[in-house]
Motif scaffolding. Structure first.
Motif, PDB file in Angstrom:
ATOM      1  N   PRO A 188       0.772   5.106   0.484  1.00  9.20           N
ATOM      2  CA  PRO A 188      -0.165   6.125   0.956  1.00  9.20           C
ATOM      3  C   PRO A 188      -0.151   7.377   0.090  1.00  9.20           C
ATOM      4  O   PRO A 188       0.770   7.601  -0.698  1.00  9.20           O
ATOM      5  N   TYR A 199       0.844  -1.196   0.000  1.00 11.62           N
ATOM      6  CA  TYR A 199       0.000   0.000   0.000  1.00 11.62           C
ATOM      7  C   TYR A 199       0.880   1.247   0.000  1.00 11.62           C
ATOM      8  O   TYR A 199       1.698   1.433   0.895  1.00 11.62           O
ATOM      9  N   GLU A 253       5.334  11.852   2.525  1.00 10.70           N
ATOM     10  CA  GLU A 253       6.096  12.255   3.720  1.00 10.70           C
ATOM     11  C   GLU A 253       5.769  11.395   4.938  1.00 10.70           C
ATOM     12  O   GLU A 253       6.533  11.338   5.890  1.00 10.70           O
ATOM     13  N   HIS A 254       4.609  10.750   4.888  1.00 13.00           N
ATOM     14  CA  HIS A 254       4.190   9.953   6.035  1.00 13.00           C
ATOM     15  C   HIS A 254       5.039   8.724   6.278  1.00 13.00           C
ATOM     16  O   HIS A 254       4.867   8.051   7.286  1.00 13.00           O
ATOM     17  N   GLN A 255       5.894   8.384   5.356  1.00 12.90           N
ATOM     18  CA  GLN A 255       6.657   7.163   5.578  1.00 12.90           C
ATOM     19  C   GLN A 255       8.166   7.373   5.629  1.00 12.90           C
ATOM     20  O   GLN A 255       8.890   6.451   5.968  1.00 12.90           O
TER      21      GLN A 255
END
Lengths: 281, 245
Positions: A82, A80, A86-88
């Motif tokens: 997202p 997946y 930046e969230h990862q």
């Protein structure tokens, strides 16, 4: 195969987000998931890799009921990516970022880094191997986030709004990547609002989601030529469909196609021009 | 995965309960009184008195019993740590329980206050207390952003879990290291968000005038508000009296 069977989902303090949703994604399928903002697309994507568990109904991935398996087990099968890259990001450089998932799969340090570099090369990011992810541009960040999940070689890949911040060349490269995966027998689910790109993608199936319900499912030609359906999901038809509609209204009989080349050729022939290979300029 | 749902206990609930209809001034006095007393006394008896006399009635008034229970459940590890560490270092069961209970009281009091007080009421209250506007604004904005940051943190957790991150895997050191892929993006996203917010505020002339005018302020306190204030004073006096007996 991923099978979503009569799934309902709601968050702890809110209204129902998905209501009796059923869907099948077969091996090697390229599926477009479209719908208005807040229609439940991302929630549905998170149900497929077990990040969320259905409140009723079930999601079965290659025979595994997601309610009975952890995300760590399922992420080997369903990748997946997202919406917000930046969230990862957390690693010191792009290569380490890609290697993170590979290490989680049990690869050794050297093996993981070698594989990471090869994936970066595939995504045209090799020159950023030792650059911190936050120093990349928005489009490059997005590509890096896709690369870091792609590297884990999941059988099913979910891309949440992959075209955001991508220029035309990268959008085309994304289509090539998706079809490269398809050729390997892998399935790709693409969530997007980019109708123009979606019409060029040549997906096997389009699923329209509205207010948590699947309101239509079919081949791209059937969905994109249906103005009423698209309007109900706050989507506008691609230019090729508009062009077809305008030509038809003026008595021009042209084939119903999402391919500009086919339309152009048909018009050219009617006007006495010469035929060219479809799609080429 | 760790869920951040407990942060919902600190979110404003709307004017749903009797507590949320009370003026923020007496509520602040109650909060400060409960907090000061809980920190001032370290005996188990005093902590129990504060919990029973000052906290339980407010939980009932706020109708937040279920929220408090879920909050305690999701933060139970923290309480266990406080109790455990105190017990390891002091070998005093009563003191360790008191310290654990103190943390429970503080968390529940803050949750009850923030759950029942809108940020605009907080802002008016701080203005009334003559706190400079930039401090008031910073504080209320920070409070307002808690749900947003919690949502962002949940997205980050989801993104990392999708790449096979298992927080509970390995030895203690390994488990601590497992948090790095969560903490770094959370921190970076928070800093970036603060920069974006600052730029957005500046581009809308924030700070252009030194002296701000307010169209609305806190309305005069009603009879109920005065009753709440009187009850808070009486509760505090009762705790002090009974604790020193």
């Amino acid at each position: 195969m991923i099978s979503v069977e009569r799934v309902c989902f709601w968050y702890s303090r809110g209204a129902t987000v998905l209501d009796d949703v059923s869907l099948t994604i077969s091996d090697g399928d390229v599926v477009l998931l479209m719908g208005e903002n807040g229609s439940g697309k991302t929630t549905l994507a998170k149900l497929l890799n077990g990040l969320l568990k259905p409140k009723s109904g079930r999601v079965v991935v290659d025979g595994l009921d997601t309610r009975e398996h952890s995300v760590a087990e399922l992420c080997r099968i369903v990748g997946y990516v997202p919406q917000n890259p930046e969230h990862q990001f957390f690693a010191e450089n792009a290569a380490e970022e890609v290697a993170f998932g590979l290490r989680n799969l049990g690869l050794g340090d050297k093996e993981a880094l070698d594989e990471a570099l090869s994936v970066l090369r595939k995504f045209g990011l090799e020159r950023y191997a030792s650059t911190p992810p936050w120093q990349l541009s928005g489009g490059e960040m997005k590509r890096l986030s896709i690369a870091s999940v792609y590297a884990m070689q999941p059988k099913y890949l979910i891309l949440d709004e992959p075209t955001i911040g991508q220029d035309a060349k990268q959008k085309k490269a994304l289509i090539d990547l998706i079809f490269g995966m398809k050729a390997e027998g892998k399935a790709v689910l693409v969530i997007t609002h980019d109708v123009e790109w979606a019409s060029e993608l040549g997906a096997d199936k389009v699923v329209l989601l509205s207010k948590g319900k699947v309101i239509a499912e079919g081949v791209p030609e059937d969905i994109f030529f249906n103005y009423t359906l698209l309007k109900s999901c706050n989507l506008v038809p691609p230019v090729s469909v508009d062009l077809y509609a305008h030509l038809s209204k003026r008595g021009f009989s042209v084939p119903r196609s999402l391919d500009y080349g086919v339309l152009a050729e048909s018009i050219a022939l009617k006007l006495g021009g010469s035929s060219v290979v479809s799609g080429s300029i | 995965m760790v869920a951040l749902s407990f942060l919902a206990a600190f979110e404003y609930e709307g004017k749903l309960s009797r507590l949320s209809r009370v003026d923020p001034r007496p509520k602040l006095i109650w909060l400060v009184a409960a907090m000061v007393l809980s920190i001032a006394y370290s005996s188990l008896k005093a902590q129990l008195l504060i919990a029973v006399i000052m906290v339980l009635p407010v939980i009932a008034l706020g109708g937040v019993a279920s929220v408090v229970l879920s909050l305690l459940k999701s933060t139970s590890l923290l309480f266990a740590m406080v109790f455990g560490l105190n017990y390891v270092f002091t070998r005093d069961l009563s003191f360790s329980l008191a310290m654990g209970l103190r943390l429970v009281i503080l968390v529940v009091c803050f949750a009850s206050f923030f759950r029942s007080t809108h940020t605009s009421e907080l802002s008016d209250l701080m203005t009334k207390l003559r706190i400079p506007f930039y401090v008031t604004f910073t504080f209320t904005t920070a409070i307002r952003f808690i749900p947003t940051l919690a949502m962002e943190a949940q997205e980050i957790m989801d993104a990392q879990a999708s790449r096979g991150l298992e927080l509970e895997r390995g030895s203690l050191l390994r488990r601590l290291k497992n948090y790095i892929p969560l903490l770094v993006p959370i921190l970076v996203c928070a800093i970036r968000r603060s920069y974006q917010l600052a730029e957005a505020l500046e581009s809308r002339c924030f700070g252009y005038t030194k002296k701000r005018t307010m169209a609305y302020g806190l309305p005069p306190m009603s009879k109920t508000d005065w009753m709440f204030l009187a009850a808070s004073v009486a509760q505090s006096a009762a705790v002090i009296l009974l604790a020193s007996m």
